[in-house]
Design a protein around this motif. Structure first.
Motif, mmCIF file in Angstrom:
data_model
loop_
_atom_site.group_PDB
_atom_site.id
_atom_site.type_symbol
_atom_site.label_atom_id
_atom_site.label_comp_id
_atom_site.label_asym_id
_atom_site.label_seq_id
_atom_site.Cartn_x
_atom_site.Cartn_y
_atom_site.Cartn_z
ATOM 1 N N MET A 1 -7.145 -1.132 4.862
ATOM 2 C CA MET A 1 -6.397 -1.697 3.720
ATOM 3 C C MET A 1 -6.929 -3.089 3.379
ATOM 4 N N PRO B 1 -7.328 3.482 -0.035
ATOM 5 C CA PRO B 1 -5.921 3.161 0.190
ATOM 6 C C PRO B 1 -5.330 2.564 -1.094
ATOM 7 N N TRP C 1 -4.164 5.701 6.518
ATOM 8 C CA TRP C 1 -5.114 4.593 6.409
ATOM 9 C C TRP C 1 -4.818 3.515 7.434
ATOM 10 N N PHE D 1 0.836 -1.199 0.000
ATOM 11 C CA PHE D 1 0.000 0.000 0.000
ATOM 12 C C PHE D 1 0.877 1.257 0.000
ATOM 13 N N ALA E 1 0.134 4.224 2.246
ATOM 14 C CA ALA E 1 -0.828 4.772 3.199
ATOM 15 C C ALA E 1 -0.353 6.007 3.951
#
Lengths: 416, 416
Positions: free
Chosen positions: A328, A158, A323, A129, A131
């Motif tokens: 996620m 995300p 996030w 990710f 984030a």
């Protein structure tokens, strides 16, 4: 969770105390890799001790931990599910805290220095990710100077992408400098050669347990409780010159796929209850599938340290991440994608607002324009051959204690 | 390869004749999934027949095919390596062509209608490329109307990205319509709901065998011979509205990860020798690591057919693809990324210059502006609930024969 003390001779402030108990996969000379649990500076041969209990009283209705822990990865244990993880942790806490167990357990405690640690999970799918708002903003400014640094989607979902699970390696594995195509904007054509902008990304990795079926989604309010087993420290080695040339329009590929290092120890989410933190304000409010109660959708107060050739160059704070891990995982599955035990997802680079909290050298050196000064006075922007990087982290534990995460380190070997 | 005939009662022009012999994983009522080889409309229980030979004369110095083929995936067979694949194919050809074997083999031939086919490989890493110039140009025009349709890197390297290996499914698996975020340019904010632009991508998938170690690269001139085991037909189901909103800057994620279908049969590369074709002219000349002799860096003359609810709506030609499979594998590993048996990489959508050779509905309907007319006179742009799509393909075989590829089909179920 018990706050009892242990019969082991362990200082109260040891970062791998009774409230931690991370899992890994170890071997000693000539023995098969199997699951171990760290306490202090020992590794418990967990399956061997579970087998003693099984021989004495049988398995009963509970999970067969002796069988699960005899494997060369945590995956079979992960597949037993979150109730089994709780049973296992309660049992380990009892084993280490009640003196009656000492005689049986002590022979199965091995000094850390005598074990070889292996990759703790057979990585199923690996997703990374993105984030951190600070990281995404910094990278946007550096890579896309003529656009808004945050893309319009960034605060709505995300952002993530799949990485290469076959090149996830355990801490201590050397990393060969990757070669590939790179092209500076002013170059007429790409050239081939070793990356000149080899970088790190300091991240947390989340280890997923409990498989789902295709077409089902994981509810954001159940994601952490039911499917987040634990965390690793993760270094997403990145070749910025290769990445910059290749990533439009389908995303990073060879700039990342040559290696991703994770710590040998997986810290259970159950050890991080005192580290749960509120998320930064999410504005605009995310769509309903990403919303949940604070006890399900939380951040983590984990303090990370980036050491480069012996100099600590950055101290990213995980609580700055925009996030939540639960968001996620909910996002990853909202389209019906199934998950498998052994799935791993990275948080993306952990960067804060201050320069000394940036989790990549791209950001720390602002793409090489503001080199980092090391303890010995030398300057560096990207990784040179022979360089070593170690990420370390800790979180608050119960009653003022500290929960140490396993470190993740690696050294750069010259291109072949 | 033998051009001998077989003792089986099989028409000379059967697309699954002696020159084909694809591999899959099958089971019959109550038996364990194991490797099968298709000939005509039968499946050979390959491991059972190999066991007969082993019982009679032992394994000797050769690969133990009976053991490899007793598994529920092709992976252990793939890991034996390319020399074992040749030995296996020669042995199968002998078994089916020499009448002396009929009595022993016939009891292990099962009619296709009596078997259940499974996913043929345990997918390790899944990568999807973007190797059709026509497809990339069309998508660029549709998704990025204000830019050059081909990005500057496109003719210098085979662009690719990692997909989700855990959601690769076998032909015949239903596909649940994915939900997710989508936002049209005019919308003020994204909304959540079932995809309204559900699409297919007609591709070939290449099945990789023989693992390498981290830090090593696969030479472009050895890639096909040593590591390309075979091909499947692949449908990369795609939710275009989800993809369009999410894919900047890190590439496709949920728009693709809800499911990728592959054929149950893996056609060995050895069956496609007569189908090797010259690549289109590559201009500019690729960098040296992507160049190789024509017998190592080749295209494939494979004719694909896209059937949508019974209407054949497109006939893509694989020989139009710009990048060779060997170039894709060499590129994938040039940074030192290792490969594993069971890795799968897709070619990307196969599209030609003509409208009726486009391999996605996004292109066929030009993002919905030019609907496709079906046999019954109705019009369609994207997939509706209950729709079925079947991809079929064939290639020229030796002496004017045809090599049939296994079909890949799926049906759309409503969003949950």
């Amino acid at each position: 969770m018990s706050s009892a003390s242990t019969w082991l001779d362990l200082p109260d402030d040891h970062p791998f105390g009774l409230a931690n108990l991370p899992y890994g996969v170890f071997s000693t000379n000539g023995t098969a890799p199997r699951v171990g649990v760290r306490i202090g500076d020992w590794v418990l041969d967990a399956g061997a001790v579970a087998q003693i209990g099984k021989d004495a009283v049988g398995v009963g209705d509970g999970p067969d931990l002796a069988v699960a822990w005899a494997n060369p990865s945590l995956n079979p244990f992960l597949e037993l599910g979150h109730q089994a993880w709780t049973i296992a942790r309660d049992w380990l806490t009892e084993v280490f805290s009640e003196a009656v167990h000492e005689e049986a357990v002590r022979p199965h405690l091995i000094p850390l220095g005598e074990v070889t640690m292996h990759l703790p999970i057979a990585v199923a799918d690996y997703v990374d990710f993105y984030a951190s708002e600070h990281h995404a903003t910094n990278v946007g400014k550096i890579f896309r100077p003529n656009s808004e640094p945050l893309t319009p989607n960034w605060k709505h979902l995300p952002i993530g992408y799949h990485g290469r699970s076959g090149t996830v390696v355990v801490s201590g594995t050397d990393v060969v400098r990757p070669s590939g195509q790179r092209k500076a904007p002013a170059d007429p054509a790409p050239t081939f050669g070793p990356s000149r902008k080899l970088d790190i990304e300091a991240e947390l990795g989340f280890v997923v347990g409990g498989s789902t079926t295709l077409g089902a989604s994981v509810d954001v309010s159940l994601a952490a409780e039911q499917h987040l087993f634990g965390v690793v420290l993760l270094n997403d080695w990145s070749a910025r010159d290769i990445q910059a040339w290749e990533y439009v329009p389908l995303g990073p590929f060879l700039g990342k796929s040559f290696g991703t290092s994770i710590s040998a120890w997986v810290t259970p989410m159950a050890a991080l209850e005192a580290a749960r933190s509120a998320l930064p304000t999410q504005d605009p409010l995310p769509l309903p599938y990403l919303r949940g109660a604070a006890d399900a959708v939380f951040g983590l107060d984990i303090h990370v340290e980036v050491e480069w050739n012996g100099t600590v160059v950055s101290r990213p704070e995980y609580r700055d991440m925009y996030w939540a891990p639960a968001q996620m995982l909910a996002h990853l599955t909202v389209n019906g994608a199934s998950i498998r035990s052994g799935d791993l997802f990275g948080s993306g680079t952990i960067s804060g607002a201050a320069r000394d909290s940036r989790g990549s050298f791209l950001e720390l050196s602002w793409n090489g324009t503001e080199p980092v000064t090391m303890t010995d006075g030398s300057e560096r922007s990207f990784l040179e051959d022979g360089d070593t990087v170690v990420l370390r982290a800790w979180a608050p534990g119960p009653a003022g204690s500290r929960i140490g995460l396993g470190e993740v380190g690696g050294r750069i070997l010259p291109a072949r």
